[in-house]
Every structure is written in structure tokens, then in C-alpha cells.
Design a protein around this motif. Sequence first.
Motif: not given
Length: 302
Positions: A229-233, A235-239, A262-268
Motif C-alpha cells: 500500500l505504501v509503494r502504491h501511495r 498508505l503514508a510511509s511509517g503510518v 517509497d515506490q522503489d525501496d523498503i527501509q523497514s
Amino acid sequence: MRYDLADVFTDTPLGGNQLAVFTELTAVDATAMQAIALEMNLSETVFLRPAEAGGDVRAKLYSTVCEVDFAGHPLLGTAAVLAQHLVAEETTLRVETNVGIVPVTTRRLAEDRYTAWMRQPHPKISPVPDEQAAQLLAVLDLEQSLLPVTLYDAGIPHLYLMTDSPEAVRAIIPDFPALGRAAGESRARINVFALTGPTTAVTRMFSPYDRVPEDPACGSAAGPLAAHLVRHRLLASGVQLTLSQGEAVNRPSTLYAQAVADQDDIQSIDVGGGVCLIGSGRLRLPGPGGGAARPADRTVTA
């Protein structure tokens, strides 16, 4: 062999996803562990071993049909089972799995109630061919997926399809053999979900290869779903995302997931929920010579 029983992703006993954790270092091989997991007949059963790679304890995870490299509710439940022997109200255990060390933090709410959070491994992400996506949609009797059908794999492969309403998710009558064929060589679990609000969703996970074909609460799927969901915007990152699952199998469950991406990378990716410790027991097995199983050398208590 002593085992503890836990209900995971719930704050109410007899809800959530069931788990058995064998804490004693009884000498049993992979064949015996698989047979015991089938005997317990739960989504997964955990066998604890001494740490080998710098963690606090090693966990061997078995479904009813095979060993699995990674799973969500077994690690949260295992950490709570071990936390009951510790003095601290909050503790972090580094649990060794086949995909590496997974840190799990538990907090005691009552004598037999905990919350637990884990930092999940980053999944590999693969697009699903249009033909396979169409086959999955046809088997599920869905017209479309609102997001691209995508495969995420952090130790257990998961496919994700998004419907336009929670009613559509609840209405699915799964054809498990057909779903298994549609999943193809990946042997992925199939997740169908719909948003119910800006940060809430309802989801179901179908596992055509197990004797527990619909999972009450799937932690290994919740984390990648938040990342999806975050990658496709959506859901906000970190929410934090709140997931409802298990209604269709009378095991209501609540899962929490949070992805920084973000769209291309996952940090955690972090996944958490409630754990209820509901009981314990002993399993008696014949030993190599036909007698009682060899007594355990000791019990793993972290």
C-alpha cells in the motif's frame, strides 16, 4: 515434551491464530517435528533450539505439511511464551530463523497477556504475469484487482489482490485446488484485501497447500501488505495499518503493520499484535528403543 499454547493477534482467548511452542530440547529429528506439527493441526508449530548464530534462541517452524523459513504469528507467540519466564515487563529477543535473526519485542500487560512486535525481513518483490493474474481473479470470482497483482517473498511467498469493498472480500468462497493451480510454481499464499478506511483494511489469506487452508491471522502477509500500500501511495510511509482477519473461520483477529518505504525501496517493516497464553501440556512419544521419549536436557527460557 512440554508445549505452551498461545492465541496470537488477539487480546481475547480463543480468538486470533493458534500456536503451539515446544520449549524443551528433546532430541527429535525433522521427521518427528513434522509429524508432531500435523498432530497439533495448527497453522504452525514451533520447536525451540539453542541459538547458533548470535541470537537468543533458534526457532524451527513447521506447518502441517512442511518446514517454513519464516512466519509471523509463531515468532510473536514464541517471544511471549519465553517472556513469561523473564522478570522485565518489556524485553527484546533475537530469534534465529532460516532467513536470519528476527528481533521481537514483547510487553507484559497481565500474567497471560502480551503485546508483541517484530521487525520483519525485507521481501523480494516480483510482478505477476497478466495471464496468471487473470487466472487468479477468475478463480476468486473477482472482476479486477485495484492494484497490480504482486508477489512478495520474505521466507513465505504471498500474492496480493485488492478488491473494491470489504463485502467482496467476505463473499469469496475459495476453490482451494483451483487456487493452488493458479498460484503456480511459486506455491504462494493468496491474499485478498480491501480498504475499510484510510489506515484500516480487511483481509483473507488462502493457503491451498496446508491442512489449515484459510489462515486466521497471517503476520508474514501483514507486513508486505503494508509495504504494498505504501509503494502504491494508498498508505503514508511509517503510518500504522490495522488489519481485520479471521472472521470467515470464526477466529477474529487484529494485526498491526507499519512500513517505511517509497515506490522503489523498503527501509523497514514492523508487525505486531496481542498474544494470549492460554495453556500448556505434554506430548508423550516413544523413544528410539520403543520406550518413553528421552527426558529433555533443559527447557529454553531465553
